[in-house]
Scaffold this active site. Structure first.
Site, PDB file in Angstrom:
ATOM      1  N   CYS A 112       0.833  -1.203   0.000  1.00  0.00           N
ATOM      2  CA  CYS A 112       0.000   0.000   0.000  1.00  0.00           C
ATOM      3  C   CYS A 112       0.872   1.259   0.000  1.00  0.00           C
ATOM      4  CB  CYS A 112      -0.987  -0.037   1.165  1.00  0.00           C
ATOM      5  SG  CYS A 112      -2.403   1.060   0.931  1.00  0.00           S
ATOM      6  N   HIS A 143      -3.486  -5.755   1.260  1.00  0.00           N
ATOM      7  CA  HIS A 143      -2.776  -5.947   2.527  1.00  0.00           C
ATOM      8  C   HIS A 143      -2.714  -7.405   2.965  1.00  0.00           C
ATOM      9  CE1 HIS A 143      -2.430  -1.677   3.838  1.00  0.00           C
ATOM     10  NE2 HIS A 143      -3.428  -1.530   2.984  1.00  0.00           N
ATOM     11  N   GLU A 201      -0.824  -8.616   5.145  1.00  0.00           N
ATOM     12  CA  GLU A 201      -0.579  -8.708   6.596  1.00  0.00           C
ATOM     13  C   GLU A 201      -1.877  -8.662   7.402  1.00  0.00           C
ATOM     14  OE1 GLU A 201      -0.486  -6.076   4.878  1.00  0.00           O
ATOM     15  OE2 GLU A 201      -0.665  -4.215   6.022  1.00  0.00           O
TER      16      GLU A 201
END
Lengths: 227, 88
Positions: free
Chosen positions: A87, A196, A198
């Site tokens: 990002c 994302h 994560e």
């Protein structure tokens, strides 16, 4: 000893703690790195997390490019260090010219925040070897300036050199050209992606655990290169 | 002369969603005949009194190229001016 993976915190980073958590769940040792310090503390790979570095006041990632830590990371990345930008991290990699193109305002102008389908288009990078090309995964996407743009020649090169890492499927959240969600450099050690991974490493808090593969991939890559 | 004005515009081939939003709002205002809106940014750099003109020009170009604009998606122009420009 497990590989040490650095996660940079810039003023305004939001997802550095999540990235460190993902690194730990993948079986590596997370190492916090600080924007104002060029020392890489012997890390074997680096993650630039999501957020709003230096407030994104000028352009996303534009100021971060000139931080002490990025000066070091740009050199190390050119030397082969695996670097993942997620990002805002992807925006920083483009502004640093480690990756081509730029991320602009979402075409619909809206900030997009949803679980996003992706197709892994290149499973041969340092960060995607845990997948097979063509695999479909679901990870969250959340951005206001995630529309990937580049001139036609660059886009054609990215396609012909197999440097598109992931594409949006089931809808393009930001109008990115050719549905590009992530790209890599020619060597395959630097990867930038808008979604994302994560945030998709634990069943309790994510839509899937598909994101974990990104972080285990680099462990395989480091094992293979140090063996 | 101590001021350099930098104008940054998205390249013509890059979609400007902000401009699109404005052009789409114009009919609600009763404005007609505007077929396109592009939105850019103006940056004013003030240099210390007595700075050499060509040095100003050179520095401003460097600052614009490296920081103020992203040449991948934006064009910029630079002009020197000797007074504050009306903004209203």
């Amino acid at each position: 000893m497990s590989p040490r993976i650095g996660v940079v915190t810039f003023p305004g980073s939001l997802d550095d703690v999540d990235a460190m958590r993902a690194v730990r769940l993948a079986g590596a040792t997370p190492v916090p790195l600080w924007h104002d310090d060029g020392a890489l503390r012997g890390v074997n790979a680096v993650i630039l997390p999501g957020g709003f570095s230096y407030g994104d006041y000028l352009r996303c990632g534009a100021i971060a490019r000139f931080s002490a830590v990025m000066e070091t990371i740009v050199d190390a990345a050119r030397g082969g260090l695996p670097v993942l930008g997620i990002c805002n991290g992807f925006q920083i990699l483009c502004e640093s010219h480690l990756l081509p193109g730029a991320l602009t305002r979402n075409q619909q102008l809206h900030f997009r925040n949803r679980d996003q389908g992706l197709e892994i288009a290149n499973a041969e990078t340092a960060w995607t070897s845990a997948f097979n090309s063509g695999d479909r995964i679901v990870v969250p996407v959340k951005n206001g300036e995630g529309c990937f743009v580049a001139d036609q020649k660059t886009l054609d090169e990215l396609e012909s050199e197999n440097r598109i890492v992931a594409r949006y499927v089931d809808g393009n959240p930001n109008g990115s050209q050719r549905d590009i969600a992530g790209i890599t450099n020619a060597a395959g050690n630097v990867v930038g992606m808008m979604p994302h991974p994560e945030h998709a490493v634990e069943q309790l808090t994510g839509p899937s655990v598909d994101g974990l593969g990104i972080f285990t991939s680099v462990l395989t890559y480091l094992g293979a290169t140090t063996a | 002369m101590t001021r350099v004005v930098v104008d940054v515009m998205l390249k013509p081939e890059i979609l400007d969603p902000q401009g699109e939003a404005v052009v789409n709002a114009l009919p609600r205002l009763g404005a007609s005949g505007v077929s396109s809106v592009r939105i850019g940014k103006r940056i004013e750099l003030e240099f210390a009194e007595g700075t050499d003109e060509s040095a100003m020009q050179e520095q401003a170009t460097n600052i614009a190229d490296k920081l103020l604009a992203n040449p991948v998606i934006e064009d910029f122009t630079i002009r020197l001016t000797d007074q504050a420009e009306p903004t209203g």
